[in-house]
Scaffold this motif. Structure first.
Motif, PDB file in Angstrom:
ATOM      1  N   TYR A  34       1.010  -1.205   0.204  1.00  0.00           N
ATOM      2  CA  TYR A  34      -0.139  -0.309   0.114  1.00  0.00           C
ATOM      3  C   TYR A  34       0.943   1.240  -0.098  1.00  0.00           C
ATOM      4  N   TRP A  80      -4.921  -2.446  -4.355  1.00  0.00           N
ATOM      5  CA  TRP A  80      -6.076  -2.354  -4.498  1.00  0.00           C
ATOM      6  C   TRP A  80      -6.481  -3.429  -5.355  1.00  0.00           C
ATOM      7  N   ILE A  87      -7.220  -6.195  -2.674  1.00  0.00           N
ATOM      8  CA  ILE A  87      -8.472  -6.007  -2.290  1.00  0.00           C
ATOM      9  C   ILE A  87      -9.462  -6.640  -3.352  1.00  0.00           C
ATOM     10  N   ARG A 112       0.014   1.707  -4.426  1.00  0.00           N
ATOM     11  CA  ARG A 112      -1.473   1.551  -4.165  1.00  0.00           C
ATOM     12  C   ARG A 112      -2.307   0.702  -5.092  1.00  0.00           C
ATOM     13  N   TRP A 113      -1.873   0.946  -6.422  1.00  0.00           N
ATOM     14  CA  TRP A 113      -2.781   0.032  -7.383  1.00  0.00           C
ATOM     15  C   TRP A 113      -2.928  -1.120  -7.268  1.00  0.00           C
TER      16      TRP A 113
END
Length: 593
Positions: free
Chosen positions: A400, A408, A411, A404-405
Motif C-alpha cells: 500500500y 487495490w 483487495i 497503491r494500485w
C-alpha cells in the motif's frame, strides 16, 4: 562465457542451489528413489524421530480438513497415507509434507456440497474425482514443462486470493465452533445466517468454550518448537469430552469411531452432470495447490542449498493427487504447518513422510476407536488456526505504501473470493493477473532520448530537461515487447515524436528493451516505415537483440530496411547519422577534450 561451476565450499554453505543427483531413464522421474540410493545410515535416526513427531500433526489436521471439506473425517487420513508414500517416490523435495490443506477445503466444499445432496459416499466420489483431475493437470503441466505458470500470479493477487480463502474458511468453521449448523450458500450469506443463529440462541456454549480453549492453546503454542500445540490442544479437548461425557450431557458433537482398515483402490464414479463442476474445481485445485507447493518447495530448497525442479514438483504433486483420488482420498497440497514441524524435528529426507504415513495407517488398523471422543469444535479450531496463518497483512501494508494500485488489485481479489466464493474467486484472480500483464505491455513507457551534459549515454528528455537533441534526429526508446495489443500505440508515439521534432530526417528506434515482435507488430512497423518514408524520414534500429532480429528476417523486414539501418549501439547510430548528413554537432565529451 558460461558461468563457472560452484565450488563444494559454496554448495556446503548454501550459497548456491545444489542440484541433486539425476537419474537416467525412468529414474529421472523418481527422485525419491535416487535420494534413497544415496541414503546415509546416520539420517535414519533423525527421519524416524521426525516421522513420529509428524504423526501427532497428521492425524488431527487430516481429520479436521476432511470435515471442513464436507467429507467424513476418516477420509482425511486416507488422503494423508497414500499421497505421502507416492510423493516420497515422485517428489523432488526432501522435506515437503503433503496432505489435506485448509486452502483447498473451501474449493472442495464448493463443489461437493451442492452436488452430494447430503450423501457422504457421493461426496467422497466427487472429491476423489476432483483429486484425479487435479493430478492429471499437474502431471501434464510438469511433463510439458509448465512449472513457471504459477509465477504469472503476482504477489498482491496471491495475497488477495489467500486472504479471501482464509476468510471463507473462518466463516465456514464458525458454526462448528459455536455448536450448531447453517445452510451453506456462500461466505457472506453464511455470516448472516450465523448471526441470526446466535441471535436466536442456537449457540452451544459448552461446545464454544471447548473450541475457543482449543484455538487459544494452538495459537499460544504456535511459535514453540518443543511443544506440539495442535496435539496438546486436541488431546486435551478429547480427554475433557471423554471424561466428562460432554457428548451425552452437553450435546457436544464428536468424531465417533473410525472405520477399521486401510484405504482401498476405488474408482470414484460420478454422473455426467457432475463433470463440469468437477473439472473446473479440479483445475482450480491444481493451480492453488501447485502455487502453494512451489513457493514452499523453493523456500526449503534455498534454505538447504538444494535445487528443486519446478516441473518435477508438478509431477510429484500430480502423482500424489492422482493416488489420493484412486485410494478414497481427496485433493491435497503441501502444508506450511506440517512441513516446519518435520524440519524442526530433524527430518533429513522423504523417509520422514513414509514413517508418518505408516504411523497413520497403524492407527487405523490397531486403534480406530482412539479418537471417538474427538470433539467437532476442536477440529474447527484446528482449521481456524490454520486459516489465520494464511492471512497476510504486514506485506500488504508495505505494498500500500509503495504501489497503491497493486494493493487495490489485492483487495479486489479478496472481495471476489469473499463474495463470489473460492472457484469464481480464483477465476477472477486469473483474469486480473492476465489484465495486469497485458496492461503493462499495452501502454508501456516510451521516451525521446537526448544528450545530457556530464552524463554518459542518451537519456529520457523528460527526466533530463536540459538534455540536447541532435538536429534532425529522433532517438525513440520503446520499453516493452512489440505485440498486437500495443502495435498501434507504438506507431502513434513514434509519429508524435517525429512531428514534435523540426526538420526531422531520421528516426532511430532504441530497441534494447524490445524482447519480441509478433506478426501484427511487424506489419505495423512496415506501415510506420511507409508513413515516415512518405514524409521523407528514414527509420532505423539500434541495439536490437539478435532473436528479435531473426524474427524480422523471417517476416521479411530485415531486407526491407537493409542491414545498414541496424546498428549495434545508439552511439554508432548517431555517428552514422552525423556522417551521412554532415550535421553541425559537438558532443560535451568532445568539448571537454
Amino acid at each position: 562465457m558460461a558461468n563457472p561451476a560452484p565450488s563444494p565450499e559454496q554448495e556446503k554453505r548454501g550459497a548456491v542451489p545444489r542440484r541433486q543427483e539425476q537419474g537416467a531413464g525412468v529414474m529421472r522421474w523418481l527422485p525419491g528413489l535416487v535420494t534413497l540410493r544415496g541414503y546415509e545410515p546416520a539420517w535414519l535416526r533423525h527421519d524416524l524421530v521426525a516421522g513420529l513427531v509428524l504423526i501427532t500433526m497428521l492425524v488431527p489436521v487430516g481429520i479436521a480438513y476432511a470435515v471442513a471439506s464436507g467429507l467424513p473425517g476418516v477420509y482425511g487420513l486416507y488422503a494423508t497415507i497414500v499421497p505421502l508414500l507416492v510423493y516420497a517416490l515422485f517428489g523432488p523435495s526432501r522435506l515437503l509434507v503433503l496432505g489435506p490443506d485448509s486452502s483447498l477445503a473451501p474449493i472442495i466444499l464448493a463443489v461437493v456440497l451442492p452436488l452430494s445432496a447430503g450423501d457422504p459416499m457421493r461426496a467422497v466420489a466427487l472429491a476423489g474425482a476432483m483429486a484425479i483431475v487435479s493430478g492429471l493437470v499437474c502431471i501434464l503441466a510438469g511433463v510439458i514443462r509448465l512449472g513457471f505458470i504459477t509465477e504469472l500470479l503476482s504477489k498482491p493477487i496471491r495475497y488477495g486470493y489467500m486472504n479471501g480463502i482464509a476468510l471463507t474458511v473462518l466463516i465456514s468453521q464458525l458454526p462448528k465452533l459455536l455448536g450448531f449448523s447453517v445452510k451453506t450458500d456462500g461466505p457472506l450469506r453464511n455470516l448472516w445466517a450465523i448471526g441470526e443463529a446466535v441471535w436466536n440462541g442456537s449457540t452451544n456454549w459448552t461446545a464454544f468454550l471447548l473450541g475457543a480453549a482449543t484455538l487459544a492453546t494452538i495459537l499460544l503454542l504456535k511459535g514453540s518448537k518443543r511443544l506440539p500445540g495442535v496435539l496438546i490442544a486436541v488431546v486435551g479437548a478429547t480427554l475433557v469430552v471423554g471424561v466428562l461425557d460432554l457428548s451425552g450431557k452437553a450435546g457436544v458433537a464428536v468424531l465417533g469411531s473410525l472405520p477399521e482398515g486401510l484405504p482401498a483402490f476405488s474408482i470414484p464414479w460420478i454422473g455426467y452432470g457432475d463433470l463440469g463442476p468437477v473439472l473446473i474445481g479440479g483445475a482450480a485445485v491444481a493451480l492453488v495447490s501447485f502455487a502453494d507447493t512451489s513457493v514452499l518447495s523453493r523456500a526449503y530448497a534455498a534454505r538447504l542449498g538444494h535445487y528443486v525442479d519446478p516441473n518435477q514438483e508438478m509431477v510429484g504433486l500430480g502423482a500424489a493427487n492422482l493416488a489420493a483420488g484412486f485410494f478414497q482420498g481427496f485433493p491435497i497440497s503441501s502444508s506450511s504447518s506440517r512441513t516446519p514441524v518435520a524440519e524442526a524435528a530433524g527430518a533429513k529426507t522423504q523417509v520422514t513422510g513414509i514413517i508418518g504415513a505408516l504411523g497413520v495407517a497403524g492407527l487405523l488398523v490397531a486403534a480406530p476407536d482412539l479418537l471417538r471422543h474427538l470433539p467437532t469444535p476442536a477440529l474447527a479450531a484446528v482449521v481456524i488456526a490454520s486459516a489465520i496463518g494464511l492471512i497476510e497483512v504486514a506485506d500488504l501494508r508495505r505494498i500500500y505504501r509503495i504501489q497503491r494500485w497493486e494493493f487495490w488489485l489485492s483487495i479486489v481479489c479478496f472481495v471476489g473470493v469473499a463474495v463470489l466464493g473460492p472457484i469464481p474467486g480464483i477465476g477472477l484472480a486469473i483474469v486480473i493477473a492476465v489484465i495486469e500483464f497485458l496492461w503493462d505491455g499495452w501502454r508501456p513507457h516510451s521516451a525521446v532520448l537526448g544528450r545530457a551534459d556530464g552524463v554518459k549515454g542518451y537519456h529520457d528528455i523528460t527526466r533530463y530537461p536540459n538534455a540536447r537533441l541532435i538536429p534532425g534526429l529522433v532517438l525513440f526508446r520503446w520499453d516493452a515487447p512489440l505485440f498486437f495489443a500495443n502495435a498501434e500505440f507504438f506507431q502513434d508515439r513514434v509519429l508524435q515524436a517525429a512531428a514534435a521534432s523540426p526538420t526531422v530526417r531520421r528516426v532511430v528506434i532504441a530497441a534494447e528493451p524490445v524482447t519480441s515482435v509478433d506478426v501484427t507488430s511487424a506489419d505495423a512497423l512496415a506501415e510506420l516505415d511507409d508513413k515516415l518514408d512518405a514524409a521523407g524520414i528514414e527509420m532505423c534500429f539500434a541495439e536490437l537483440k539478435d532473436p528479435v532480429k531473426d524474427k524480422l528476417k523471417r517476416f521479411g523486414l530485415y531486407e526491407r530496411f537493409g542491414e545498414k539501418f541496424f546498428f549495434p549501439t545508439i552511439g554508432e547510430a548517431v555517428d552514422a547519422y552525423l556522417k551521412t548528413y554532415n550535421v553541425d554537432w559537438v558532443d560535451w565529451e568532445d568539448r571537454r577534450g
